[in-house]
Design an enzyme around this catalytic site. Sequence first.
Site, PDB file in Angstrom:
ATOM      1  N   GLU A 215      42.971  28.780  37.755  1.00  0.00           N
ATOM      2  CA  GLU A 215      43.019  29.135  39.189  1.00  0.00           C
ATOM      3  C   GLU A 215      41.989  28.413  40.060  1.00  0.00           C
ATOM      4  O   GLU A 215      41.102  29.048  40.667  1.00  0.00           O
ATOM      5  CB  GLU A 215      42.838  30.640  39.339  1.00  0.00           C
ATOM      6  CG  GLU A 215      43.918  31.449  38.634  1.00  0.00           C
ATOM      7  CD  GLU A 215      43.780  32.938  38.870  1.00  0.00           C
ATOM      8  OE1 GLU A 215      44.690  33.659  38.438  1.00  0.00           O
ATOM      9  OE2 GLU A 215      42.803  33.365  39.503  1.00  0.00           O
TER      10      GLU A 215
ATOM     11  N   GLU B  25      49.384  34.647  33.370  1.00  0.00           N
ATOM     12  CA  GLU B  25      48.715  35.916  33.656  1.00  0.00           C
ATOM     13  C   GLU B  25      49.572  36.747  34.585  1.00  0.00           C
ATOM     14  O   GLU B  25      50.131  36.213  35.553  1.00  0.00           O
ATOM     15  CB  GLU B  25      47.391  35.724  34.413  1.00  0.00           C
ATOM     16  CG  GLU B  25      46.152  35.412  33.628  1.00  0.00           C
ATOM     17  CD  GLU B  25      44.927  35.329  34.534  1.00  0.00           C
ATOM     18  OE1 GLU B  25      44.057  34.500  34.244  1.00  0.00           O
ATOM     19  OE2 GLU B  25      44.870  36.061  35.561  1.00  0.00           O
TER      20      GLU B  25
HETATM   21  O1  LIG Z   1      43.573  35.897  38.156  1.00  0.00           O
HETATM   22  C1  LIG Z   1      42.343  36.005  38.169  1.00  0.00           C
HETATM   23  O2  LIG Z   1      41.702  36.312  39.150  1.00  0.00           O
HETATM   24  C2  LIG Z   1      41.618  35.708  36.977  1.00  0.00           C
HETATM   25  O3  LIG Z   1      42.267  34.763  36.284  1.00  0.00           O
HETATM   26  C3  LIG Z   1      41.245  36.882  36.138  1.00  0.00           C
HETATM   27  O4  LIG Z   1      40.009  36.454  35.677  1.00  0.00           O
HETATM   28  C4  LIG Z   1      41.149  38.200  36.838  1.00  0.00           C
HETATM   29  O5  LIG Z   1      40.267  39.009  36.144  1.00  0.00           O
HETATM   30  C5  LIG Z   1      42.484  38.883  36.874  1.00  0.00           C
HETATM   31  O6  LIG Z   1      43.341  38.185  37.586  1.00  0.00           O
HETATM   32  C6  LIG Z   1      42.438  40.232  37.512  1.00  0.00           C
HETATM   33  O7  LIG Z   1      42.089  40.149  38.837  1.00  0.00           O
END
Ligand SMILES: O=C(O)[C@H](O)[C@@H](O)[C@H](O)[C@H](O)CO
Length: 430
Positions: free
Chosen positions: A162, A345
Amino acid sequence: MFPDGFVWGVSTSAYQIEGATREGGRGVSVWDTFCATPDKIRNGDNADIACDHYNRFPEDIALMSELGVHAYRFSVAWPRIQPNGQGPANPEGLDFYDRLVDALCEAGISPVTTLYHWDTPQALEDAGGWLVKDTAERFAEYAAIVGERLADRVNMWIPLNEPMVETLFGYALGEYAPGKALLFDAMPAAHYQNLAHGFAVSALRSVGAKAVGTANNHSPVWPATRSEQDLQAAAALSAVINWMYSDPMVKGSYPDEVIPYLPAGFADDLAKIAAPLDFYGVNYYEPQGVAAPGEGNPMPFELRPVDGYPLTTNDSPVVPDGLREFLTTLKARYGEQLPPVYITESGCSFDGIQDQQRIDYHTEHLAALAKAMSEGVDVRGYFVWSLLDNFEWSKGYQPRFGLVHIDYETLARTPKDSFHWYRKLIGGVA
Ligand SMILES: O=C(O)[C@H](O)[C@@H](O)[C@H](O)[C@H](O)CO
């Protein structure tokens, strides 16, 4: 609903679970510094211990075996490999990830490795961090070191997690480490992360990496009204949070809206950034509301909440169809240029071990995913965020995203109802 060979996985990141921040020769990262800065983290929390995964990873791998996942996405901590972000590797750091990857392979779990999940070595940040090109060059060296050691066993590589969040929250708004609030002057951090991505793809290929992709977070952008001004604001925001990363990585160009803010000579780097990918990883959580900027607001947009949907304990609206909407938009934008997609994710924060809301979240998002696939988007896998409750950055330990509950006093792990639901789903009995 999902084809044979569909990959079921879970995701974590080094700083959020490992702990042991002063063990094994690890150097200081920007998040160690940020956590030590007063009033930056809720409850004054830090990740010095977190889930102590560094010492308890065999237990966590046993949980993943019980879960039956096919793949585990984890990140390597740059400061464990190069304590100051450059120079020879720290043998203890490499040994740790060697042991982790070996144990995963022994358990029949496919290692999916993210090289960078925001824990920049502090020494590199002191030298300019992602605002300078040198950090992208250091990242290429780091990628080659880790790739050299693990490429024989790691199946999927993700250079950066990200870059959008790192740019927006770390450099533009100052809510995350390194805590710089530069607004649009943060844009070079976007470009140099994109360049680091391209360098790392090439470095990993040169050491025999099997597959390389991304983990870009994406949100469909919803204008408050259909007015010309709000639609323009939506286009500008989507360029900044979505296309500024996917466009250069997938088709080797930047959206017009961001070009005025990019560092001089950026165009010379586009071919390196657009190194061909084997997969395109999407992190999806929620849509983003937007409207035209109000009086005196210098930004080309104003963020708005997405109302009318249930909220998680992290105040995120639960909008499963947003995932289908974004994936079909991505497909429409890149067509045949879009590599196979993985949801690297998706997840939600809810309390308790009886966590039916988390089961509902994933059930509804998987239904939306199946719909996007029936509409022609080539999706090959889904990774739940997260295996364990963990350190949620500036919100500390309050939000709980895990399939496994962590007692932060005893570090005891307790599978939640969602863990057993996911196990049955993977086993084909849900
Ligand atoms: O997407 C994100 O921000 C990150 O990759 C994670 O590290 C976060 O912890 C998850 O998304 C929850 O917010």
